[in-house]
Design a protein around this motif. Structure first.
Motif, short mmCIF file in Angstrom:
data_model
loop_
_atom_site.label_atom_id
_atom_site.label_comp_id
_atom_site.label_asym_id
_atom_site.label_seq_id
_atom_site.Cartn_x
_atom_site.Cartn_y
_atom_site.Cartn_z
N TRP A 167 -2.67 -1.68 8.47
CA TRP A 167 -3.25 -2.24 7.23
C TRP A 167 -2.80 -3.14 6.33
O TRP A 167 -3.05 -4.11 5.92
N ARG A 184 -5.29 8.32 5.20
CA ARG A 184 -6.94 7.89 5.19
C ARG A 184 -8.27 8.81 5.64
O ARG A 184 -7.88 9.41 6.89
N ARG A 185 -8.99 8.26 4.87
CA ARG A 185 -10.69 8.98 5.41
C ARG A 185 -10.49 7.89 6.98
O ARG A 185 -10.65 6.96 7.34
N THR A 215 -0.59 2.60 7.49
CA THR A 215 -0.33 2.27 6.75
C THR A 215 0.17 0.83 6.45
O THR A 215 0.57 -0.87 6.42
N GLU A 229 1.20 -1.11 -0.29
CA GLU A 229 0.36 -0.03 0.23
C GLU A 229 0.86 1.34 -0.56
O GLU A 229 1.90 1.20 0.77
#
Length: 156
Positions: free
Chosen positions: A136, A103-104, A133, A98
């Motif tokens: 994630w 991010r939202r 990140t 990624e």
């Protein structure tokens, strides 16, 4: 292109990461190019590792990797910027790529629980993009490896 082989013992993970080609193409062609490049990275990782297999097949409707004939496990990942292929003899593995980006909040709250957000340094309006990140991609890689492991257990 980056390549890493942790060591030559059984269980070592061999990874090849390369830039994603063909990003000027329309979406369906771009995704096909990404998949093809990820498969090329996988082939290079297998060669680097000394994996005797050249066939890397998926076994289910969800596209989960099936161990090769000689017992090597594999995984790929691709996004708009990079592709990765990885192999390992002796057990499932997962890899995810990624781009580091903010991010939202809705996504962050869905992916990271309150304690994870606290550890990542969530402030009033900002969550550390690098930390998120890492979280994630770690979760995605574990899910990929666990999906293959559970599918293997179910087959026994």
């Amino acid at each position: 292109m980056g390549a890493l082989a942790t060591d030559d013992r059984q269980g070592a993970i061999h990874v090849v990461v390369a830039p994603t080609p063909g990003q000027d193409r329309p979406a369906p062609e771009r995704v096909r190019a990404q998949r093809g490049a990820a498969r090329e990275a996988l082939a290079r990782a297998a060669a680097l590792a000394g994996c005797p297999d050249v066939s890397f097949e998926k076994t289910s409707e969800r596209g989960r990797p099936r161990p090769t004939a000689s017992g090597w496990h594999w995984t790929i990942s691709h996004d708009r910027w990079f592709v990765a292929g990885a192999v390992r003899e002796g057990g499932p593995l997962g890899v995810d790529l990624e781009r580091v980006a903010l991010r939202r909040r809705e996504l962050v709250e869905r992916v990271a629980d309150r304690e994870e957000r606290r550890l990542l340094g969530e402030g009033e309006d900002l969550l550390d993009a690098t930390g998120f990140t890492r979280l994630w991609t770690s979760k995605e890689a574990v899910l990929k490896a666990e999906a293959v492991a559970s599918e293997s257990r179910d087959a026994v």
